[in-house]
Design an enzyme around this catalytic site. Structure first.
Site, short mmCIF file in Angstrom:
data_model
loop_
_atom_site.label_atom_id
_atom_site.label_comp_id
_atom_site.label_asym_id
_atom_site.label_seq_id
_atom_site.Cartn_x
_atom_site.Cartn_y
_atom_site.Cartn_z
N CYS A 74 -9.29 33.45 -3.86
CA CYS A 74 -10.60 33.16 -3.26
C CYS A 74 -11.34 34.43 -2.87
CB CYS A 74 -10.44 32.26 -2.04
SG CYS A 74 -9.69 30.67 -2.43
N CYS A 155 -12.93 29.69 -5.91
CA CYS A 155 -13.13 29.29 -4.52
C CYS A 155 -13.76 30.41 -3.71
CB CYS A 155 -11.79 28.87 -3.91
SG CYS A 155 -10.44 30.00 -4.27
#
Ligand code: APR
Length: 249
Positions: A74, A155
């Site tokens: 992420c 993400c």
């Protein structure tokens, strides 16, 4: 008896072409610790071996994705289009961002050509269909499939390096435009941050019409930013490990 022996040997030995390809596959795979490269090789091969090289759909690589799944990183995921050299030069030197080609599957197959043939258990590396010769060719379907999987796990804040030295930095028919942008999931991805790589000629800037098309393709809820960054600045940041990732641009 001799004929039988010859037949058996022919049946179990593979050509030099197959063996060379396989050895590149394994040596690249083994750089990633904690993975079963034999299992990944078998999942890879089942997608195209003994198949018409123009009739390998993306889904043929589903078992490969299962055998070597992508792990989300992420806020560090980097997509790109028409900036292959500058982006990889940067990600090779710095850990700020991770491209698909820095992951196991991406790095193992980067730059390679392969295909199968009906009635054969070999892997061929020459006379394979080219990128645009047929839609469902072995290599193109692989990149489409792994790109979809990589976008699917994206993400946080994601980055895309696009080329500001060309008139149309966002192409809806590129892998980035046709698969990755559409595949970003608003429940996981907060923002898409375009880094538009520029040179002295200033051919394109963030007001470019194609970038409007890009924003339209983004799922509702994903924020969009664009920043023009000179190529020299990206190269400088690549060669200055002391410079924090967040201050590269
Ligand atoms: N002919 C041959 N190869 C092609 C072609 C083509 N017409 N189009 C794409 N490729 C291959 C080449 O290997 C090229 O270097 O795909 C690579 C990237 O093509 P670009 O058009 O520069 O970018 P794009 O299609 O958007 O793909 C890049 O997909 O690989 C993933 O995650 C990665 O975000 C990245 C995106």
């Amino acid at each position: 008896l001799l004929l039988i022996i010859v037949a058996v040997v022919l049946g179990v030995t593979l050509s030099k072409e197959t063996n060379q390809f396989q050895s590149v596959f394994f040596s690249r795979c083994e750089k990633f610790k904690g993975h079963d490269c034999q299992k990944i090789w078998e999942a890879f091969q089942q997608a195209y071996v003994n198949q018409d090289p123009c009739d390998v759909p993306m889904e043929a690589y589903d078992p490969l994705i299962t055998a070597a799944p992508f792990k989300p990183t992420c806020n560090r995921m980097m997509f790109w289009s028409k900036t292959k050299d500058v982006v990889h030069e940067f990600t090779e030197k710095r850990d700020c961002f991770v491209t698909l080609e820095d992951t196991l599957l991406g790095s193992v197959l980067d730059g390679l050509t392969w295909c199968g043939k009906e009635g054969s258990s070999e892997t061929f590396t020459s006379d394979c269909p080219g990128w645009t010769d047929c839609e469902n060719n072995t290599v193109r379907s692989f990149w489409n499939r792994v790109s979809a999987a990589y976008a699917d796990i994206a993400c946080g804040d994601v980055t895309a390096m696009l080329n500001g030295s060309i008139a149309v930095p966002f192409s809806p028919t590129s892998i980035f435009g046709s698969i990755e942008v559409k595949g970003l999931n608003a429940t996981r991805v907060k923002s898409l941050n375009v880094v538009l790589v520029t040179d002295e000629k200033n051919v394109t800037n963030c007001t470019n019409a194609s970038l409007k098309d890009l924003q339209k393709e983004l799922a509702e809820g994903i924020k969009y930013n664009c920043k023009e960054v000179p190529e020299t600045q990206i190269q400088e940041c690549g060669s200055n490990p002391q410079k924090p990732c967040g201050s590269c641009w």
